[in-house]
Design a protein around this motif. Structure first.
Motif, PDB file in Angstrom:
ATOM      1  N   LEU A  45       0.825  -1.209   0.000  1.00  0.00           N
ATOM      2  CA  LEU A  45       0.000   0.000   0.000  1.00  0.00           C
ATOM      3  C   LEU A  45       0.861   1.261   0.000  1.00  0.00           C
TER       4      LEU A  45
ATOM      5  N   ILE B  46      -4.905  -2.154  -3.347  1.00  0.00           N
ATOM      6  CA  ILE B  46      -4.262  -1.117  -4.157  1.00  0.00           C
ATOM      7  C   ILE B  46      -5.224  -0.596  -5.222  1.00  0.00           C
TER       8      ILE B  46
ATOM      9  N   GLU C 282      -8.378   5.005  -1.954  1.00  0.00           N
ATOM     10  CA  GLU C 282      -7.898   4.912  -0.574  1.00  0.00           C
ATOM     11  C   GLU C 282      -9.025   5.013   0.447  1.00  0.00           C
ATOM     12  N   GLN C 283     -10.010   5.870   0.189  1.00  0.00           N
ATOM     13  CA  GLN C 283     -11.094   6.045   1.143  1.00  0.00           C
ATOM     14  C   GLN C 283     -12.050   4.854   1.168  1.00  0.00           C
TER      15      GLN C 283
ATOM     16  N   ARG D  53     -10.978   1.629   1.048  1.00  0.00           N
ATOM     17  CA  ARG D  53     -10.284   0.435   1.525  1.00  0.00           C
ATOM     18  C   ARG D  53     -10.771   0.044   2.923  1.00  0.00           C
TER      19      ARG D  53
END
Length: 241
Positions: free
Chosen positions: A103, A168, A172-173, A175
């Motif tokens: 990550l 990946i 990101e928000q 995950r």
């Protein structure tokens, strides 16, 4: 690059090599694999294309060297810590470190695991797998592995790299940190026992246990050891229900 930590000295042949890798690492982090052309790397590193070809062979060689350098830095940190008393807990820690590395370095991780080659792994991925195999071997020697070592290592590798690539690919928000935890615990439950098995029952358990301690005996010739290792692998692999 967050974790790879390249330095860019100048001078000797090795310095030139490292300067090229540093430039390639920056391009990879900023623009992905497509940004790592020999022309762009040469311009960023201040060298001509023949220098890159001489040191790395071709672009594939450059990418392999870049991935290997990155994973070497990661593995150095991973092996800095002394093994704990519980090899299963060490496997958990290794899983978390692996996912965290991916990550933090998504482009490098995708370079290592996102482009599989038929019949072989990249040099960087092969180095990481060797460390994983050592973890699995410690679990086997502790009497807590309930499948063959090779199968266990392949399962952990497949689940770990698949989980990391999945995370990946997500924004990101979006995950969910529980995804890695659930995948990790499912794999550990599939390959280990809660407590050591003092006397393995059945041929599979006995083969797994004997294979784990085989390197500790000097009673066999090298040829006998190889032959016995092959037999034990075949017995340990016969664990399907």
């Amino acid at each position: 690059m967050d974790d790879a930590g390249f330095a860019a000295p100048a001078g000797t042949r090795e310095d030139t090599r490292m300067r090229i890798l540093a430039a390639a690492a920056d391009l990879l982090a900023e623009g992905g694999r497509e940004a790592v052309s020999t022309r762009a790397v040469g311009a960023a590193a201040g060298v001509q294309a023949p220098t890159i070809y001489r040191l790395f062979g071709d672009k594939r060689g450059l990418l392999d060297a870049l991935a290997t350098y990155g994973i070497t830095t990661y593995l150095r940190r991973k092996t800095e810590h002394e093994p704990g008393d519980d090899p299963v807990e060490d496997l958990r820690a290794g899983w978390d470190l692996h996912v965290g590395f991916g990550l933090a370095n998504p482009e490098l991780y995708a370079l290592m695991y996102g482009d599989p080659r038929h019949g072989s792994a990249s040099p960087a991925a092969a180095a990481a797998f060797e460390i994983l195999a050592e973890h699995i071997g410690r679990i086997a020697r502790a009497g807590r592995l309930k499948v063959g070592e090779e199968r266990a290592a392949q399962l952990v590798h497949a689940a770990g790299s698949g989980t990391t690539l999945t995370l990946i690919a997500l924004p990101e928000q979006a995950r969910d940190p529980r995804l890695s935890h659930l995948a990790r615990e499912a794999v550990i439950a599939a390959i280990t026992t809660d407590v050591p098995v003092p006397a393995p029952t059945g041929p599979v358990g006995a083969a797994v246990a004997l294979r784990a301690v085989l390197p500790e005996t000097n009673a066999l010739t090298e040829g006998e050891r190889i032959l016995l290792h092959e037999w034990l692998d075949r017995i340990a692999a016969d664990d399907a229900p």
